[in-house]
Design a protein around this motif. Sequence first.
Motif, mmCIF file in Angstrom:
data_model
loop_
_atom_site.group_PDB
_atom_site.id
_atom_site.type_symbol
_atom_site.label_atom_id
_atom_site.label_comp_id
_atom_site.label_asym_id
_atom_site.label_seq_id
_atom_site.Cartn_x
_atom_site.Cartn_y
_atom_site.Cartn_z
ATOM 1 N N ALA A 49 0.921 -1.122 0.052
ATOM 2 C CA ALA A 49 -0.098 -0.030 0.187
ATOM 3 C C ALA A 49 0.782 1.273 0.110
ATOM 4 O O ALA A 49 0.623 2.291 -0.581
ATOM 5 C CB ALA A 49 -0.969 -0.011 1.092
ATOM 6 N N GLY A 50 2.012 1.271 0.782
ATOM 7 C CA GLY A 50 2.957 2.465 0.785
ATOM 8 C C GLY A 50 3.460 2.669 -0.503
ATOM 9 O O GLY A 50 3.642 3.779 -0.872
ATOM 10 N N ILE A 51 3.889 1.499 -1.182
ATOM 11 C CA ILE A 51 4.458 1.765 -2.252
ATOM 12 C C ILE A 51 3.921 2.198 -3.597
ATOM 13 O O ILE A 51 4.048 3.027 -4.326
ATOM 14 C CB ILE A 51 5.261 0.294 -2.953
ATOM 15 C CG1 ILE A 51 6.371 -0.239 -2.024
ATOM 16 C CG2 ILE A 51 5.613 0.549 -4.332
ATOM 17 C CD1 ILE A 51 6.761 -1.618 -2.418
ATOM 18 N N LEU A 52 2.263 1.826 -3.409
ATOM 19 C CA LEU A 52 1.674 2.334 -4.458
ATOM 20 C C LEU A 52 0.718 3.524 -4.164
ATOM 21 O O LEU A 52 0.073 3.911 -4.880
ATOM 22 C CB LEU A 52 0.399 1.068 -4.627
ATOM 23 C CG LEU A 52 1.262 -0.224 -5.455
ATOM 24 C CD1 LEU A 52 0.163 -1.381 -5.522
ATOM 25 C CD2 LEU A 52 1.859 0.180 -6.805
ATOM 26 N N GLY A 53 1.030 3.763 -2.788
ATOM 27 C CA GLY A 53 0.043 4.982 -2.333
ATOM 28 C C GLY A 53 -1.500 4.784 -2.497
ATOM 29 O O GLY A 53 -2.221 5.695 -2.576
#
Length: 340
Positions: A49-53
């Motif tokens: 989720a963090g990588i993809l925003g």
Amino acid sequence: MQAQPKTVWGVLSTANIAVKQVIPAMQKSNKLVVGAIASRNADHASEVAGILGVGKAYGSYDALLADPKIDIIYNPLPNHLHVPWTLKALEAGKHVLCEKPIALSADDAAKLTEVSRRTGKKVREAFMVRHHPQWIRVRELVRNGSLGRIGAVHASFCYENHDPLNVRNRLDIGGGALNDVGCYAVAMGRDIFGCEPEKVVVLMDRDPEFGTDRLTSAIIAFPEGRRLVFSCATQLVRSQDVQIIGTRGRVSFAVPFNQAPDQTARLMIDDGTFVKGSALLVEEFEPVDQYMLQAEDFANLCIGLGQEGPDLEDAICNMHVMDALRMSEESQGWVTVKPD
């Protein structure tokens, strides 16, 4: 003018197709929002989720389904989990875009019909190619008679994957060439001919270790003597091709299925005047992301702004053909496709 409401999507797992293709495609759209993603591992879900925003991450699929802000679920789970988790999503009040194949059999797929009707929630099988302008143009050429009477469709879809842990190579969860990529040929052939086939015959070569079909070749007979002939493979060089042949012309694709979103798509149209194609007409299409178009189309349908397209009935019909192909392998002969 009132702005179109944005649908909020939840992604059921961190499958490669979701992380590398579908989520980035959906994030290009101003008509929808990817609001949450779930994994069986909370830390992994948070990392992705963090990588993809993506705003929210859940450590279980059930937790995602319980989120009242999620309107639509994208289900890219392994094939054997398509029906169980689509059913759960419907019962949780979510619409579902489910990866292909929608099920492992027509009977399995039919379980979705009653629940979809009872809950009033939509389900669609994710054949993104249907939304690409090149396929829309081909359907137009077929329907308006530019190619004459379509007599044959030839298709192939191959790639190379020898990883024993990859879901595509696991027989127990619905792996194999037919389920993974052969379903495209079946669906597109039915679409081009505009009707259901009568009978099928198939040859499969199975990997001695995995048990999955690594090469499947089939003939699918449609009414009035028309034929779809295709091969699909998991252990051949990466390639794909579709050629549609009529009495007045033929059309082929540069890249029929995995057209890159940043590259121009091309159709080659030939009236057959010269065998070597010197009368070839090339039509080009500006780069588009077919995964984004697929999501937008389904989102519009779910909020009552879109037109009904291929639905559960179509998905079940596709599975009837897939069932017949597997039966043909067992019987080593022609098998009649089950009527609606």
